[in-house]
Design a protein around this motif. Structure first.
Motif, PDB file in Angstrom:
ATOM      1  N   LEU A  71       0.730  -1.359  -0.257  1.00  9.44           N
ATOM      2  CA  LEU A  71       0.182  -0.111   0.222  1.00  9.44           C
ATOM      3  C   LEU A  71       0.697   1.506   0.185  1.00  9.44           C
ATOM      4  O   LEU A  71       0.811   2.282  -0.825  1.00  9.44           O
ATOM      5  N   LYS A  72       1.433   1.051   0.452  1.00 10.54           N
ATOM      6  CA  LYS A  72       3.198   2.193   0.957  1.00 10.54           C
ATOM      7  C   LYS A  72       3.265   3.169  -0.604  1.00 10.54           C
ATOM      8  O   LYS A  72       3.469   3.818  -0.761  1.00 10.54           O
ATOM      9  N   SER A 109       2.816   6.816  -7.448  1.00 15.88           N
ATOM     10  CA  SER A 109       1.843   7.256  -7.765  1.00 15.88           C
ATOM     11  C   SER A 109       1.142   9.041  -7.528  1.00 15.88           C
ATOM     12  O   SER A 109       1.863  10.116  -8.504  1.00 15.88           O
ATOM     13  N   PHE A 110       2.066   9.579  -6.100  1.00 17.64           N
ATOM     14  CA  PHE A 110       1.673  11.053  -5.681  1.00 17.64           C
ATOM     15  C   PHE A 110       3.314  11.413  -6.782  1.00 17.64           C
ATOM     16  O   PHE A 110       3.060  12.347  -7.325  1.00 17.64           O
ATOM     17  N   ALA A 132       5.124  10.384  -8.847  1.00 13.40           N
ATOM     18  CA  ALA A 132       4.907  10.177 -10.473  1.00 13.40           C
ATOM     19  C   ALA A 132       4.301  11.411 -10.749  1.00 13.40           C
ATOM     20  O   ALA A 132       4.603  12.386 -11.470  1.00 13.40           O
ATOM     21  N   THR A 133       2.887  11.553  -9.888  1.00 10.99           N
ATOM     22  CA  THR A 133       2.016  12.469 -10.589  1.00 10.99           C
ATOM     23  C   THR A 133       2.715  13.949 -10.576  1.00 10.99           C
ATOM     24  O   THR A 133       2.812  14.634 -11.159  1.00 10.99           O
ATOM     25  N   ILE A 134       3.340  14.423  -9.497  1.00  8.18           N
ATOM     26  CA  ILE A 134       3.632  15.237  -9.234  1.00  8.18           C
ATOM     27  C   ILE A 134       5.151  15.684 -10.158  1.00  8.18           C
ATOM     28  O   ILE A 134       4.985  16.509 -10.483  1.00  8.18           O
ATOM     29  N   LEU A 135       5.826  14.603 -10.560  1.00  2.31           N
ATOM     30  CA  LEU A 135       7.156  15.032 -11.158  1.00  2.31           C
ATOM     31  C   LEU A 135       6.567  15.040 -12.542  1.00  2.31           C
ATOM     32  O   LEU A 135       6.894  16.192 -13.571  1.00  2.31           O
ATOM     33  N   VAL A 136       5.087  14.255 -13.282  1.00  2.00           N
ATOM     34  CA  VAL A 136       4.560  14.313 -14.427  1.00  2.00           C
ATOM     35  C   VAL A 136       4.352  15.859 -14.788  1.00  2.00           C
ATOM     36  O   VAL A 136       4.783  16.462 -15.992  1.00  2.00           O
ATOM     37  N   LEU A 137       3.335  16.147 -13.669  1.00  2.00           N
ATOM     38  CA  LEU A 137       3.322  18.015 -14.195  1.00  2.00           C
ATOM     39  C   LEU A 137       3.690  18.684 -13.839  1.00  2.00           C
ATOM     40  O   LEU A 137       4.112  19.601 -15.049  1.00  2.00           O
ATOM     41  N   ILE A 138       5.229  18.937 -13.420  1.00  2.00           N
ATOM     42  CA  ILE A 138       6.169  19.565 -13.631  1.00  2.00           C
ATOM     43  C   ILE A 138       6.925  19.738 -14.542  1.00  2.00           C
ATOM     44  O   ILE A 138       7.109  20.522 -15.478  1.00  2.00           O
ATOM     45  N   PHE A 139       6.480  18.279 -14.996  1.00  2.00           N
ATOM     46  CA  PHE A 139       8.371  17.952 -16.234  1.00  2.00           C
ATOM     47  C   PHE A 139       6.924  19.128 -17.631  1.00  2.00           C
ATOM     48  O   PHE A 139       7.480  19.706 -18.430  1.00  2.00           O
ATOM     49  N   SER A 140       6.263  18.447 -17.861  1.00  2.00           N
ATOM     50  CA  SER A 140       4.624  18.246 -19.073  1.00  2.00           C
ATOM     51  C   SER A 140       4.820  20.440 -19.067  1.00  2.00           C
ATOM     52  O   SER A 140       4.258  20.767 -19.945  1.00  2.00           O
ATOM     53  N   ILE A 141       4.030  20.779 -17.563  1.00  2.00           N
ATOM     54  CA  ILE A 141       3.257  21.934 -17.524  1.00  2.00           C
ATOM     55  C   ILE A 141       5.019  23.081 -17.775  1.00  2.00           C
ATOM     56  O   ILE A 141       4.989  23.876 -19.043  1.00  2.00           O
ATOM     57  N   THR A 191      -3.803  10.552 -14.450  1.00  2.00           N
ATOM     58  CA  THR A 191      -2.084   9.689 -14.362  1.00  2.00           C
ATOM     59  C   THR A 191      -2.131   8.990 -13.380  1.00  2.00           C
ATOM     60  O   THR A 191      -1.430   7.948 -13.164  1.00  2.00           O
ATOM     61  N   SER A 192      -2.364   9.573 -11.853  1.00  2.00           N
ATOM     62  CA  SER A 192      -1.973   9.034 -10.916  1.00  2.00           C
ATOM     63  C   SER A 192      -3.267   7.970 -11.048  1.00  2.00           C
ATOM     64  O   SER A 192      -3.055   6.227 -10.220  1.00  2.00           O
ATOM     65  N   ILE A 193      -4.400   8.051 -11.556  1.00  2.00           N
ATOM     66  CA  ILE A 193      -5.291   6.601 -11.583  1.00  2.00           C
ATOM     67  C   ILE A 193      -4.243   5.538 -12.534  1.00  2.00           C
ATOM     68  O   ILE A 193      -4.162   4.543 -12.391  1.00  2.00           O
ATOM     69  N   GLY A 194      -3.606   5.806 -13.986  1.00  2.00           N
ATOM     70  CA  GLY A 194      -2.669   4.909 -14.107  1.00  2.00           C
ATOM     71  C   GLY A 194      -2.010   4.521 -13.450  1.00  2.00           C
ATOM     72  O   GLY A 194      -1.356   3.483 -14.067  1.00  2.00           O
ATOM     73  N   VAL A 195      -1.070   5.356 -13.004  1.00  2.00           N
ATOM     74  CA  VAL A 195       0.069   4.922 -11.966  1.00  2.00           C
ATOM     75  C   VAL A 195      -0.127   3.929 -11.013  1.00  2.00           C
ATOM     76  O   VAL A 195       0.160   2.692 -11.279  1.00  2.00           O
ATOM     77  N   LEU A 196      -1.740   4.473 -10.448  1.00  2.00           N
ATOM     78  CA  LEU A 196      -2.241   3.079  -9.279  1.00  2.00           C
ATOM     79  C   LEU A 196      -2.665   1.790 -10.074  1.00  2.00           C
ATOM     80  O   LEU A 196      -2.134   0.920  -8.909  1.00  2.00           O
ATOM     81  N   GLY A 197      -2.961   1.365 -11.227  1.00  2.00           N
ATOM     82  CA  GLY A 197      -3.385   0.331 -11.613  1.00  2.00           C
ATOM     83  C   GLY A 197      -2.461  -0.326 -13.117  1.00  2.00           C
ATOM     84  O   GLY A 197      -2.255  -0.829 -13.418  1.00  2.00           O
ATOM     85  N   SER A 198      -0.784   0.307 -12.536  1.00  2.00           N
ATOM     86  CA  SER A 198      -0.024  -0.405 -13.471  1.00  2.00           C
ATOM     87  C   SER A 198       0.580  -1.261 -13.562  1.00  2.00           C
ATOM     88  O   SER A 198       0.711  -1.369 -11.977  1.00  2.00           O
ATOM     89  N   PHE A 199       1.068  -2.124 -13.737  1.00  2.00           N
ATOM     90  CA  PHE A 199       1.181  -3.713 -13.960  1.00  2.00           C
ATOM     91  C   PHE A 199       2.667  -4.114 -14.352  1.00  2.00           C
ATOM     92  O   PHE A 199       3.607  -3.952 -14.052  1.00  2.00           O
ATOM     93  N   THR A 200       3.355  -3.557 -15.641  1.00  2.00           N
ATOM     94  CA  THR A 200       4.088  -3.767 -16.484  1.00  2.00           C
ATOM     95  C   THR A 200       4.974  -3.245 -15.945  1.00  2.00           C
ATOM     96  O   THR A 200       6.435  -3.539 -15.468  1.00  2.00           O
TER      97      THR A 200
END
Lengths: 280, 286
Positions: free
Chosen positions: B68-69, B75-76, B78-87, B215-224
């Motif tokens: 869980l941790k 997820s958290f 990765a989402t923050i960094l994706v936001l920073i990079f994409s912005i 992004t956060s939903i995608g990362v939460l549910g990622s497998f590969t």
């Protein structure tokens, strides 16, 4: 079209800011493209030993070796059979809906939209696990039909929204003019609406094909160990075969996407894709 | 005409979610019968509803807390960094333009067309023990450890796969901010930072929310990505759900974990649906 907006061309004289911008760009490029090039190069090397920058030699031998692995050959076959079927099934299911949602304000439009977003709002792997639960009852685990359904589910969003935007962009006045000139309803649809919406439909098909060709999570969960497509075969080979074989296989697996994207590039980067998703 | 996709989504997404939910709280009859016979450790009895035993099993499992941790942190971050990079890329392209930024935007879209299995594997070889990443540091005389099989690698991989869609959305969000507005603010003497903060970001808010939630939903549910790049234990729920379903043959526990992930993501999911619906409304699609 939003992409016609000109950038502001704000330039700075400060060398410091410039250096930061260049550093940011190089960092992003290395981060994004570095791993791909690194893996691709391995397809052509005899051996590459750490910590050398140069491999021990170059060879094309591995391209022949890949086709000697039965798992991989059968995976290539499965992928080439399944993906076209997925695209066709998805088009048959979704295109009429796309047209309807663009042309008629039918009752379920909002519900439909929310359902589509909702199906995207659940973490994927959880959805696949629940689908597999139903598959046991329907006896679809490890079958081609099962894999096709799982992949079609993922393509629905492309196949409805991108064509819907394309259909909506066809001016009604044009259709009406053709009707006034005496063309039948079907003829108007075929020669005007469909033809003008074609780029959007093709982009949707390309995206669906690529999605299906690349889909791994769901295919692995419901297909393995009976059915391995190219991406799911990767799970199986990375641990047992040398890195060069996996590199060659990766290149083979990337070819269709790159080719198709190359063909449809103008529409995808330029607008159809973004348009279907959000801007108008 | 609109019925077929709705039916397909209903039968193969709506129905399974319902069934799996009933399975998770102990209903083993009806359509759940087959899986209850095949699976191991299935709790609950035929026709009788309601036991939380399967949830208790999962939570009592020593792996659960770590998983869980890991899932939440990855997820958290990765989402923050994706936001920073994409912005960052979006602003660069909108405000400065030029060759560099178009090359950057073009390249950033590459991962969109690379199968996630390939990208995970490419990242694995790049950051692994014999990868270029270690080779570069080695030529400076630094022998640093590999970062594959760590959470950091999972975060890098998640960013890598999420970035193209994020850049596409954020860039188009910034494109829709009229030049006139920015220039007016400039004329009034606003600094670049002020313009970004008070004009550009608020006007591109909806696409930014879509990016953050997607992004956060995608990362939460990622497998590969976590499967290739992450440690064996603790891992992300995506890997654990698959392991429980296939390798351990404990489908009920797998489904329970899926619902825990759904619950964790429900707030994000609602914002995602809301933001998308609003953006559809604004563009006149509803």
């Amino acid at each position: 079209m939003a992409n016609d907006v000109q950038p502001l061309n704000l330039h700075t004289k400060s060398m410091g800011v410039k250096a930061i911008l260049v550093a940011f760009s190089i960092f992003m490029m290395l981060l994004i493209v570095g791993p791909l090039i690194w893996l691709a190069l391995h397809a052509f090397v005899v051996e590459w030993l750490y910590p050398s920058y140069k491999p021990t030699g170059w060879t094309l031998e591995w391209f022949r070796k890949v086709f000697e692995v039965p798992t991989l050959v059968s995976a290539i076959r499965y992928s080439l059979i399944i993906s076209p079927i997925v695209v066709i099934v998805s088009a048959v299911i979704c295109l009429p809906a796309a047209y309807a949602s663009a042309r008629y304000n039918y009752w379920g439009r909002r519900t439909f939209l929310i359902m589509m977003f909702a199906s995207n709002a659940f973490p994927k792997i959880g959805l696949f696990a629940t689908i597999a639960t139903l598959y046991y009852f329907l006896n679809l685990m490890g079958t081609m039909v099962g894999v096709i359904i799982v992949q079609v589910l993922g393509t629905i969003i492309f196949m409805t929204w991108i064509p819907a935007a394309a259909f909506a962009a066809v001016p009604k006045s044009l259709e009406e003019a053709a009707r006034d000139a005496g063309a039948s309803k079907f003829r108007v649809f075929r020669t005007i609406t469909l033809r003008m919406a074609m780029p959007g439909i093709l982009v949707a098909m390309v995206m669906s094909f690529i999605y299906s060709f690349d889909e791994a999570q769901g295919t692995y969960l419901v297909g393995a160990p009976q059915i391995y497509t190219m991406p799911t075969a990767m799970y199986a080979i990375v641990e047992t075969y040398p890195i060069q074989v996996t590199a060659v296989f990766s290149i083979l697996l990337t070819i269709p996407s790159v080719l198709l994207i190359g063909l449809a590039r103008k529409h995808i980067i330029g607008g159809q894709l973004a348009e279907g998703f959000q801007i108008k | 005409m609109a019925l077929p996709p709705i039916l397909v989504l209903g039968i193969f997404i709506g129905l399974p979610i319902g069934l799996a939910f009933f399975l998770s709280i102990g209903y083993t009859g009806g359509l759940n019968e087959v899986i209850s016979i095949i699976g191991q450790d299935v709790r609950g009895r035929d026709g009788k509803l309601f036991t939380l035993q399967a949830y208790k099993d999962v939570i009592a499992d020593p792996r659960f807390a770590g998983d869980l941790k890991t899932t939440l942190i990855v997820s958290f971050v990765a989402t923050i960094l994706v936001l920073i990079f994409s912005i960052g890329v979006g602003l660069l392209q909108r405000l400065r333009g030029g060759k560099l930024s178009s090359i950057l935007t073009g390249l950033s879209l590459t991962p969109l067309f690379i199968p996630v299995v390939i990208s995970s594997w490419a990242l694995y070889t790049f950051y692994g023990s014999a990868g270029l990443y270690r080779t570069i540091f080695n030529s400076f005389g630094l022998d640093i450890p590999q970062i594959t099989s760590t959470m950091l690698a999972v975060i890098i991989g998640s960013i890598w796969t999420s970035l193209p869609f994020a850049i596409l959305m954020v860039t188009s969000g910034f494109q829709s901010v009229p030049n006139a507005l920015i220039e007016a603010a400039q004329d009034a003497g606003a600094s670049l930072i002020t313009i970004i903060r008070t004009v550009m970001l608020p006007l591109a808010l909806i696409p930014i929310i879509i990016v953050a939630t997607f992004t956060s939903i995608g990362v939460l549910g990622s497998f590969t990505i976590p499967y290739f790049l992450g440690p064996n234990q603790p891992t992300m729920f995506g890997v654990e759900i698959t392991n429980f379903f296939t390798a351990y043959n404990r489908p009920q526990q797998s489904v329970v974990m899926a619902f825990i992930v759904f619950a964790a993501a429900s707030g994000i999911a609602i914002s995602y649906i809301w933001a998308n619906f609003r953006s559809a409304k604004e563009s006149g699609r509803v």
